[in-house]
Design an enzyme around this catalytic site. Structure first.
Site, PDB file in Angstrom:
ATOM      1  N   CYS A 148       5.065  46.469  49.274  1.00 19.14           N
ATOM      2  CA  CYS A 148       3.691  46.887  49.000  1.00 19.14           C
ATOM      3  C   CYS A 148       2.955  47.249  50.298  1.00 19.14           C
ATOM      4  O   CYS A 148       3.226  48.277  50.890  1.00 19.14           O
ATOM      5  CB  CYS A 148       2.967  45.803  48.200  1.00 19.14           C
ATOM      6  SG  CYS A 148       1.492  46.430  47.332  1.00 19.14           S
ATOM      7  N   HIS A 159       6.621  44.675  43.456  1.00 21.31           N
ATOM      8  CA  HIS A 159       6.733  43.302  43.949  1.00 21.31           C
ATOM      9  C   HIS A 159       7.999  42.623  43.420  1.00 21.31           C
ATOM     10  O   HIS A 159       7.956  41.875  42.444  1.00 21.31           O
ATOM     11  CB  HIS A 159       5.491  42.493  43.550  1.00 21.31           C
ATOM     12  CG  HIS A 159       4.273  42.867  44.328  1.00 21.31           C
ATOM     13  ND1 HIS A 159       3.900  42.217  45.480  1.00 21.31           N
ATOM     14  CD2 HIS A 159       3.363  43.860  44.126  1.00 21.31           C
ATOM     15  CE1 HIS A 159       2.793  42.773  45.958  1.00 21.31           C
ATOM     16  NE2 HIS A 159       2.458  43.774  45.157  1.00 21.31           N
ATOM     17  N   GLU A 167       9.495  40.206  44.711  1.00 26.35           N
ATOM     18  CA  GLU A 167       9.454  38.764  44.992  1.00 26.35           C
ATOM     19  C   GLU A 167       8.934  37.945  43.810  1.00 26.35           C
ATOM     20  O   GLU A 167       9.206  36.747  43.710  1.00 26.35           O
ATOM     21  CB  GLU A 167       8.586  38.495  46.231  1.00 26.35           C
ATOM     22  CG  GLU A 167       7.090  38.383  46.002  1.00 26.35           C
ATOM     23  CD  GLU A 167       6.377  39.699  45.709  1.00 26.35           C
ATOM     24  OE1 GLU A 167       5.177  39.671  45.350  1.00 26.35           O
ATOM     25  OE2 GLU A 167       7.003  40.770  45.850  1.00 26.35           O
TER      26      GLU A 167
END
Length: 269
Positions: A124, A232, A234
């Site tokens: 990001c 994202h 993660e």
């Protein structure tokens, strides 16, 4: 075992050390340096690396010292935007927070890490930092650009809804990312108001959103491993096979860097 065999024994491969730069946050009159757990845990669990959290509030005087201990660099997302002055634009989002200390640390960090040939992974804001560091710029309001969708989350939604997979990303055929993921298209979350406009020197798009916005980049002409995504991976990575593969790929690149360093040290000895 003979003494000569003992002397020729290769050292065991240590875990790679990866730099993670922190961001500024003010809480009740106190300034903090912060990093959320969601970024750290997949680096440990799936990349198999050791995170070193680096403060960005003290300038770049010790940048090379940090890099001396590093086998990779991991630039995470954050709630702040990059200062548009760094890519030659006026600020179109004055109500959005900035973190100029992080800007002024991470951009030199990218350049210095590339000189050393270190693997770099960005998420990001991290992807946007890489682009700016290499001379690219940013759409400050993707949602206001003709032909693009609104890629922002609803701030009123619960976090699980905000991070839900909401659109497809088409992966470049024949690319290493296509080989890594094993498919031509994946679904991703979307929580960003800004995006890459003109790409920096050496950067190539490796995945696109349905509206054509760049969602992943690499730079094979200037780095053995520079990879970044706009979504994202993660978030709840343990539940997402695509995310696990991405973190494993970064970990593998960092382990290759460890091997390279150990061979160099062994030859010097």
């Amino acid at each position: 075992m003979s003494n000569s065999n003992i002397g020729n024994k290769q050292p065991s491969l240590r875990k790679p050390v990866v730099l993670m730069t922190m961001g500024s946050q003010e809480r009740k009159g106190h300034d903090y340096q912060v990093m959320t757990h969601k970024y750290i845990t997949p680096l440990v669990d799936f990349a198999g690396c050791v995170p070193v959290l680096v403060p960005t509030c003290c300038g770049t005087e010790d940048l090379e010292t940090y890099l001396d201990m590093a086998d990779g660099v991991y630039l995470t997302g954050a709630g702040s935007n990059i200062d548009p002055a760094l890519y030659g634009q006026e600020n179109e989002t004055p109500g959005k927070g900035q973190d100029k200390a992080r800007d002024l640390f991470d951009i030199p960090l990218v350049k210095a890490a590339l000189k050393r040939g270190l693997p770099i992974f960005g998420i990001c804001r991290g992807m946007q930092e890489i682009n700016v560091a290499l001379g690219g710029d940013i759409y400050q309001k993707v949602y206001a650009e003709p032909g693009f969708n609104d890629h922002r989350e609803n701030p009123e939604d619960p976090v699980d809804v905000q991070y839900a997979q909401v659109h497809a990303v088409k992966v470049k055929p024949g690319s290493w990312l296509r080989d890594t993921l094993g498919c031509d298209e994946i679904r991703v979350n979307s929580l960003h108001g800004q995006g890459l406009r003109n790409l920096g020197k050496g950067i190539e798009p490796i995945a696109l959103a349905e509206d054509g916005l760049v969602e992943a980049i690499h730079a094979p002409s200037i780095s053995p491993f520079l990879f970044a995504v706009q979504w994202h991976p993660e978030w709840q990575a343990a539940k997402n096979p695509d995310s696990i593969k991405i973190f494993q790929a970064f970990g593998d690149a960092c382990r290759a860097q460890v091997r390279k360093s150990q061979v160099k040290h062994h030859q010097a000895a």
